[in-house]
Design an enzyme around this catalytic site. Structure first.
Site, PDB file in Angstrom:
ATOM      1  N   ASP A  47     -24.733 -41.119 -23.487  1.00  0.00           N
ATOM      2  CA  ASP A  47     -23.913 -40.275 -24.360  1.00  0.00           C
ATOM      3  C   ASP A  47     -22.859 -39.525 -23.573  1.00  0.00           C
ATOM      4  OD1 ASP A  47     -26.612 -40.585 -25.895  1.00  0.00           O
ATOM      5  OD2 ASP A  47     -25.049 -40.042 -27.326  1.00  0.00           O
TER       6      ASP A  47
ATOM      7  N   ARG B 252     -24.305 -43.101 -35.726  1.00  0.00           N
ATOM      8  CA  ARG B 252     -24.797 -42.489 -34.491  1.00  0.00           C
ATOM      9  C   ARG B 252     -24.557 -43.450 -33.341  1.00  0.00           C
ATOM     10  NH1 ARG B 252     -27.456 -46.387 -33.143  1.00  0.00           N
ATOM     11  NH2 ARG B 252     -28.274 -45.147 -31.435  1.00  0.00           N
ATOM     12  N   GLY B 253     -24.840 -42.965 -32.111  1.00  0.00           N
ATOM     13  CA  GLY B 253     -24.527 -43.764 -30.927  1.00  0.00           C
ATOM     14  C   GLY B 253     -23.139 -43.343 -30.447  1.00  0.00           C
TER      15      GLY B 253
ATOM     16  N   ASN C 149     -28.645 -39.210 -22.025  1.00  0.00           N
ATOM     17  CA  ASN C 149     -28.963 -40.238 -23.014  1.00  0.00           C
ATOM     18  C   ASN C 149     -30.171 -39.754 -23.820  1.00  0.00           C
ATOM     19  OD1 ASN C 149     -28.342 -42.889 -24.116  1.00  0.00           O
ATOM     20  ND2 ASN C 149     -30.275 -43.572 -23.250  1.00  0.00           N
ATOM     21  N   LYS C 150     -30.575 -40.555 -24.769  1.00  0.00           N
ATOM     22  CA  LYS C 150     -31.676 -40.182 -25.676  1.00  0.00           C
ATOM     23  C   LYS C 150     -32.889 -39.642 -24.930  1.00  0.00           C
ATOM     24  CE  LYS C 150     -31.633 -40.260 -29.234  1.00  0.00           C
ATOM     25  NZ  LYS C 150     -31.266 -39.019 -29.952  1.00  0.00           N
TER      26      LYS C 150
END
Ligand code: MRU
Length: 346
Positions: free
Chosen positions: A237, A48-49, A246-247
């Site tokens: 992202d 992930r990432g 982003n998250k």
């Protein structure tokens, strides 16, 4: 970190990756020569990432081509396209995934023999992985200059070595600042519900002896108000022409940081910039209720109660102090032109 997050094993013609779902309890490297298995690993966040997803997608197409039993070029190309589509569907928000896949796919399509396609696919994927290491170092160097000599940096999720191949983007900035002699301590938000902050960011920083403390996501505003945070540095992202994805939770940090006049930096490679899109064009991944319903073995959501588990949020660019890329630091107004006219059409 002593090894790359995702890599190609030349000897066996397979992909190796750190299974991040097992951290911090267990450090396990998994080898896979199966494209379905790789797609499943991406879906369950073993890999992930955003940058690591780009590399995994690239190696995934290379794997499909490398393992193919096709006896002619059109069949091989079709298999490569099938693998590309399967991998692209695993996670919709991080633009790097499709970017890495398309880079390798275009090499396959341009090849004039099966051998050439196989060779070119592995070489292109390996090049993407090698470039990622270099550009994280460059992001780190640009970002390090922005941090005070002594500071506490808040970060969210994991934008570290584990999210890339090595070094990291947001954590790369912190690593580079430390390497340049600055004194940096880190506040890592635990990052509910999958805990990338406490499981992964804290693990990789502590592993290197970097000063890190974990807080519940909801404590960030309190610490900012008390003057205990000097800067926020997060990854991304996708950066569209108007927002940073982003998250989930990143947006609330940006709002709080603005309220308390704390700089809010986004560290991301140029491949994360999707200037062809605006916020409304982007699909935000909606993950399962189960991820919120359970805390380990313990049920924490009553039966029959629904959940809304968005994996990412969008932060308007006007809340961002600067975007740190390998090409330099861009400050508002963050227009396409100002950022060098980055284009991505996917
Ligand atoms: O769901 P994840 O763990 O893939 O989300 C990762 C993030 O949000 C990271 O901050 C982002 O991908 C940048 S990684 C350099």
């Amino acid at each position: 970190m002593d090894r790359d997050t995702v890599s190609w094993d030349e000897e066996t013609g397979s992909i190796e990756f750190i299974d991040q779902t097992l951290l911090p309890g267990e450090f396990r490297v998994v080898r896979s020569d199966d494209i379905e298995e790789l797609a499943a690993a991406i879906r369950r966040l073993a890999i992930r990432g955003a940058p690591a997803l780009g590399v995994a997608g690239a190696f995934g197409v290379a794997l499909a081509v490398h393992r193919s039993a096709a006896s002619n070029l059109p069949d091989l190309r079709q298999e490569a396209s099938r693998a590309a589509n399967l991998l692209k569907m695993t996670r919709p928000t991080a633009v790097n995934l499709a970017w890495g896949i398309d880079r390798v796919l275009s090499r396959v399509m341009a090849a004039s023999s099966i051998g050439e396609a196989q060779d070119a696919a592995v070489r292109e994927a390996a090049a993407i992985a090698a470039e990622d290491v270099d550009l994280c170092r460059a992001i780190g160097a640009h970002g390090a200059a922005l941090l005070p000599e002594t500071c506490t940096v808040l970060t969210h999720c994991n934008a570290g070595a584990l999210a890339c191949v090595q070094w990291g983007t947001a954590l790369g900035v912190i690593r580079s600042a430390l390497a340049s002699g600055k004194e940096v301590s880190v506040i890592a938000c635990e990052t509910r519900p999958l805990l990338q902050g406490s499981r992964l960011t804290a693990w990789e920083l502590a592993h290197e002896g970097i000063d890190v403390r974990v807080i519940p996501d909801s404590a960030a505003a309190h610490l900012m108000r008390k003057g205990e945070i000097d800067a926020v540095v997060v990854g991304a992202d996708r950066v569209t022409r108007d927002a940073v994805f982003n998250k989930i939770g990143t947006y609330m940090h940006a709002v709080c940081a603005r309220h308390h006049s704390i700089p809010f930096y986004v560290a991301a490679p140029y491949s994360t910039i999707d200037a062809a899109s605006a916020e409304d064009d982007v699909v935000i991944e909606l993950r399962s209720r189960e991820e919120l319903a359970w805390c380990g073995d313990r049920q924490v959501l009553p039966e029959g109660v629904g959940a809304l588990n968005y994996a990412f949020d969008a932060t308007p660019l006007d809340l961002v102090t600067a975007v740190i890329t390998e090409r330099g630091v861009f400050r508002p107004p963050l227009t396409l032109e100002a950022m060098g006219g980055a284009q991505r059409i996917i």
